[in-house]
Motif scaffolding. Sequence first.
Motif, PDB file in Angstrom:
ATOM      1  N   GLU A   1       0.827  -1.205   0.000  1.00 28.65           N
ATOM      2  CA  GLU A   1       0.000   0.000   0.000  1.00 28.65           C
ATOM      3  C   GLU A   1       0.861   1.256   0.000  1.00 28.65           C
ATOM      4  OE1 GLU A   1      -3.284   0.293  -0.475  1.00 28.65           O
ATOM      5  OE2 GLU A   1      -3.082  -1.863  -0.877  1.00 28.65           O
ATOM      6  N   ALA A   2       1.946   1.233   0.768  1.00 28.92           N
ATOM      7  CA  ALA A   2       2.847   2.393   0.817  1.00 28.92           C
ATOM      8  C   ALA A   2       3.485   2.635  -0.544  1.00 28.92           C
ATOM      9  CB  ALA A   2       3.923   2.175   1.876  1.00 28.92           C
ATOM     10  N   PHE A   3       3.859   1.562  -1.231  1.00 29.69           N
ATOM     11  CA  PHE A   3       4.435   1.689  -2.569  1.00 29.69           C
ATOM     12  C   PHE A   3       3.488   2.445  -3.501  1.00 29.69           C
ATOM     13  CE2 PHE A   3       7.404  -2.310  -2.531  1.00 29.69           C
ATOM     14  CZ  PHE A   3       8.304  -1.606  -1.764  1.00 29.69           C
ATOM     15  N   LYS A   4       2.208   2.082  -3.449  1.00 25.64           N
ATOM     16  CA  LYS A   4       1.217   2.739  -4.308  1.00 25.64           C
ATOM     17  C   LYS A   4       1.167   4.239  -4.018  1.00 25.64           C
ATOM     18  CE  LYS A   4      -1.821  -1.320  -4.642  1.00 25.64           C
ATOM     19  NZ  LYS A   4      -3.143  -1.870  -4.258  1.00 25.64           N
ATOM     20  N   GLN A   5       1.151   4.583  -2.735  1.00 22.48           N
ATOM     21  CA  GLN A   5       1.065   5.998  -2.365  1.00 22.48           C
ATOM     22  C   GLN A   5       2.312   6.767  -2.784  1.00 22.48           C
ATOM     23  OE1 GLN A   5      -0.323   6.829   1.618  1.00 22.48           O
ATOM     24  NE2 GLN A   5       0.797   8.782   1.699  1.00 22.48           N
ATOM     25  N   LEU A   6       3.479   6.171  -2.550  1.00 18.45           N
ATOM     26  CA  LEU A   6       4.731   6.842  -2.901  1.00 18.45           C
ATOM     27  C   LEU A   6       4.835   7.074  -4.406  1.00 18.45           C
ATOM     28  CD1 LEU A   6       7.128   4.907  -0.499  1.00 18.45           C
ATOM     29  CD2 LEU A   6       6.495   7.323  -0.339  1.00 18.45           C
ATOM     30  N   LYS A   7       4.342   6.128  -5.176  1.00 14.95           N
ATOM     31  CA  LYS A   7       4.334   6.313  -6.629  1.00 14.95           C
ATOM     32  C   LYS A   7       3.363   7.420  -7.036  1.00 14.95           C
ATOM     33  CE  LYS A   7       5.889   2.290  -9.183  1.00 14.95           C
ATOM     34  NZ  LYS A   7       5.500   1.236 -10.146  1.00 14.95           N
ATOM     35  N   ARG A   8       2.164   7.408  -6.427  1.00 13.26           N
ATOM     36  CA  ARG A   8       1.172   8.442  -6.741  1.00 13.26           C
ATOM     37  C   ARG A   8       1.701   9.834  -6.426  1.00 13.26           C
ATOM     38  NH1 ARG A   8      -2.675   4.911  -4.251  1.00 13.26           N
ATOM     39  NH2 ARG A   8      -2.532   6.182  -2.362  1.00 13.26           N
ATOM     40  N   ASP A   9       2.444   9.923  -5.330  1.00  9.21           N
ATOM     41  CA  ASP A   9       2.968  11.214  -4.879  1.00  9.21           C
ATOM     42  C   ASP A   9       4.229  11.636  -5.619  1.00  9.21           C
ATOM     43  OD1 ASP A   9       0.887  11.237  -3.089  1.00  9.21           O
ATOM     44  OD2 ASP A   9       2.097  10.692  -1.341  1.00  9.21           O
ATOM     45  N   GLY A  10       4.731  10.785  -6.506  1.00 10.80           N
ATOM     46  CA  GLY A  10       5.936  11.113  -7.256  1.00 10.80           C
ATOM     47  C   GLY A  10       7.199  11.050  -6.436  1.00 10.80           C
ATOM     48  N   LYS A  11       7.150  10.343  -5.306  1.00  9.76           N
ATOM     49  CA  LYS A  11       8.329  10.243  -4.436  1.00  9.76           C
ATOM     50  C   LYS A  11       9.292   9.153  -4.900  1.00  9.76           C
ATOM     51  CE  LYS A  11       7.299  13.279  -1.144  1.00  9.76           C
ATOM     52  NZ  LYS A  11       7.149  12.868   0.261  1.00  9.76           N
ATOM     53  N   VAL A  12       8.766   8.158  -5.638  1.00 13.24           N
ATOM     54  CA  VAL A  12       9.611   7.081  -6.169  1.00 13.24           C
ATOM     55  C   VAL A  12       9.286   6.873  -7.638  1.00 13.24           C
ATOM     56  CG1 VAL A  12       9.844   5.860  -3.972  1.00 13.24           C
ATOM     57  CG2 VAL A  12       8.006   5.241  -5.541  1.00 13.24           C
ATOM     58  N   ARG A  13      10.302   6.446  -8.384  1.00 14.30           N
ATOM     59  CA  ARG A  13      10.102   6.128  -9.799  1.00 14.30           C
ATOM     60  C   ARG A  13       9.796   4.641  -9.989  1.00 14.30           C
ATOM     61  NH1 ARG A  13      15.295   8.013 -12.872  1.00 14.30           N
ATOM     62  NH2 ARG A  13      13.963   7.667 -14.702  1.00 14.30           N
ATOM     63  N   ALA A  14      10.320   3.814  -9.108  1.00 14.81           N
ATOM     64  CA  ALA A  14      10.117   2.369  -9.225  1.00 14.81           C
ATOM     65  C   ALA A  14      10.193   1.749  -7.835  1.00 14.81           C
ATOM     66  CB  ALA A  14      11.169   1.754 -10.141  1.00 14.81           C
ATOM     67  N   VAL A  15       9.505   0.613  -7.674  1.00 12.90           N
ATOM     68  CA  VAL A  15       9.504  -0.077  -6.381  1.00 12.90           C
ATOM     69  C   VAL A  15       9.848  -1.545  -6.577  1.00 12.90           C
ATOM     70  CG1 VAL A  15       7.838   1.501  -5.343  1.00 12.90           C
ATOM     71  CG2 VAL A  15       7.021  -0.553  -6.538  1.00 12.90           C
ATOM     72  N   GLY A  16      10.357  -2.154  -5.517  1.00 11.00           N
ATOM     73  CA  GLY A  16      10.743  -3.546  -5.632  1.00 11.00           C
ATOM     74  C   GLY A  16      10.851  -4.216  -4.282  1.00 11.00           C
ATOM     75  N   VAL A  17      11.304  -5.452  -4.314  1.00 10.01           N
ATOM     76  CA  VAL A  17      11.486  -6.238  -3.101  1.00 10.01           C
ATOM     77  C   VAL A  17      12.822  -6.955  -3.177  1.00 10.01           C
ATOM     78  CG1 VAL A  17      10.256  -8.231  -4.039  1.00 10.01           C
ATOM     79  CG2 VAL A  17      10.420  -7.946  -1.565  1.00 10.01           C
ATOM     80  N   SER A  18      13.469  -7.092  -2.037  1.00  7.96           N
ATOM     81  CA  SER A  18      14.762  -7.765  -1.962  1.00  7.96           C
ATOM     82  C   SER A  18      14.557  -9.164  -1.387  1.00  7.96           C
ATOM     83  CB  SER A  18      15.726  -6.955  -1.085  1.00  7.96           C
ATOM     84  OG  SER A  18      16.966  -7.614  -0.955  1.00  7.96           O
ATOM     85  N   THR A  19      14.525 -10.154  -2.252  1.00  7.67           N
ATOM     86  CA  THR A  19      14.285 -11.532  -1.824  1.00  7.67           C
ATOM     87  C   THR A  19      14.518 -12.480  -2.988  1.00  7.67           C
ATOM     88  OG1 THR A  19      12.664 -13.027  -0.784  1.00  7.67           O
ATOM     89  CG2 THR A  19      11.838 -11.499  -2.426  1.00  7.67           C
ATOM     90  N   GLU A  20      14.729 -13.772  -2.653  1.00  5.36           N
ATOM     91  CA  GLU A  20      14.771 -14.801  -3.685  1.00  5.36           C
ATOM     92  C   GLU A  20      13.540 -15.706  -3.584  1.00  5.36           C
ATOM     93  OE1 GLU A  20      17.969 -14.802  -1.536  1.00  5.36           O
ATOM     94  OE2 GLU A  20      18.034 -12.984  -2.741  1.00  5.36           O
ATOM     95  N   ASN A  21      12.662 -15.427  -2.624  1.00  2.60           N
ATOM     96  CA  ASN A  21      11.494 -16.268  -2.395  1.00  2.60           C
ATOM     97  C   ASN A  21      10.479 -16.062  -3.520  1.00  2.60           C
ATOM     98  OD1 ASN A  21       8.728 -16.916  -1.343  1.00  2.60           O
ATOM     99  ND2 ASN A  21       9.926 -17.607   0.415  1.00  2.60           N
ATOM    100  N   PHE A  22      10.255 -17.097  -4.307  1.00  4.73           N
ATOM    101  CA  PHE A  22       9.418 -16.985  -5.504  1.00  4.73           C
ATOM    102  C   PHE A  22       7.967 -16.635  -5.153  1.00  4.73           C
ATOM    103  CE2 PHE A  22       7.655 -19.296  -9.457  1.00  4.73           C
ATOM    104  CZ  PHE A  22       7.697 -18.123 -10.200  1.00  4.73           C
ATOM    105  N   ASP A  23       7.428 -17.288  -4.133  1.00  9.74           N
ATOM    106  CA  ASP A  23       6.047 -17.004  -3.736  1.00  9.74           C
ATOM    107  C   ASP A  23       5.892 -15.566  -3.259  1.00  9.74           C
ATOM    108  OD1 ASP A  23       5.161 -19.562  -4.345  1.00  9.74           O
ATOM    109  OD2 ASP A  23       5.563 -20.336  -2.328  1.00  9.74           O
ATOM    110  N   TYR A  24       6.876 -15.100  -2.547  1.00 15.70           N
ATOM    111  CA  TYR A  24       6.875 -13.730  -2.026  1.00 15.70           C
ATOM    112  C   TYR A  24       6.886 -12.728  -3.189  1.00 15.70           C
ATOM    113  CZ  TYR A  24       8.273 -10.211   1.516  1.00 15.70           C
ATOM    114  OH  TYR A  24       8.329  -9.148   2.371  1.00 15.70           O
ATOM    115  N   ILE A  25       7.719 -12.991  -4.182  1.00 18.36           N
ATOM    116  CA  ILE A  25       7.806 -12.112  -5.353  1.00 18.36           C
ATOM    117  C   ILE A  25       6.458 -12.065  -6.079  1.00 18.36           C
ATOM    118  CG2 ILE A  25       8.828 -11.889  -7.666  1.00 18.36           C
ATOM    119  CD1 ILE A  25      11.434 -13.056  -6.401  1.00 18.36           C
TER     120      ILE A  25
END
Length: 309
Positions: free
Chosen positions: A140-164
Amino acid sequence: MFTRKLGKTKIEVSEIGFGAWAIGGDAWGPVDDGQSLRAMEAAVELGVNFIDTADVYGDGRSEQLVAKLIEGRRNELVVSTKGGLMGHHRDPNGEPVYGRPAKVIEAFENSLKRLGTDYIDVYFCHLWWDKQEETEAFIEAFKQLKRDGKVRAVGVSTENFDYIKHFNREGGLDAVQLDYSVLNRSVESEVLPYLEQHGIGAVVRGPLRMGILTGKFHEGTTFGEGDIRRNWPKETWFADSLAKVETLKGLVNEERTLSQAALRFVLNHPAISVAIPGAKTAEQAAQNVSASARPLLSDEDLSIIARVK
């Protein structure tokens, strides 16, 4: 330096980046801030434009050093940082540290202050495990930060396939930061094909297996206080890795070192956008950057690599 697109985004990144974990000084032994800045400057002068850090690296020290690097040339560099690794803690009220989107955004804003910028190019969730409440807060925070123009791209740091897949259930994941190297190829079977199929940029941490693929370690190697590798010599996997490195030394020739060959291996995969080896010195940074210009791996090279799979 060659560049690539970060997945489906419009962000152009150098295929070799700079991993700024070590310069935080809290995990890889002591560091000198002046030397760390010279290392980053050397990387940038040689064509690196992607700098990756995190709020926990040196408890903010790494982000503060990156701030000095980007001052006066912010738009020339792609800054990536991460938040969320403290997710197993609870605040004074007993609530998970990142249990609500507002808490994620608070951590994000603190990173902005340390970095001395008003936006971040790529912001990663740094959680290494699937905690449902905090995962949803990040989404949810990612969506807001993108809407507000605070971030250009978002991601996750993991190798867990289900999590991705969970993070990408609405197609909103732009990048994944994952551990991938000649000595750790677990993501090749499912994760990398998925990222390529969905246009998600792959940012590779650990391409040199935390220094092992430089070829400088041996059975008698010791690590000092404050180094997360201190207990490695006691581990059987470390001895096994050293034996594999002996085989991989067959990749070394007049045109490249072992570390450069290891970086070329990672860059060989079509899903990869950028590899982010760490460096403490300008010399190490230059060695890493030079891998971009090195020849592609030959069939003979790939045959050597196949022996250690």
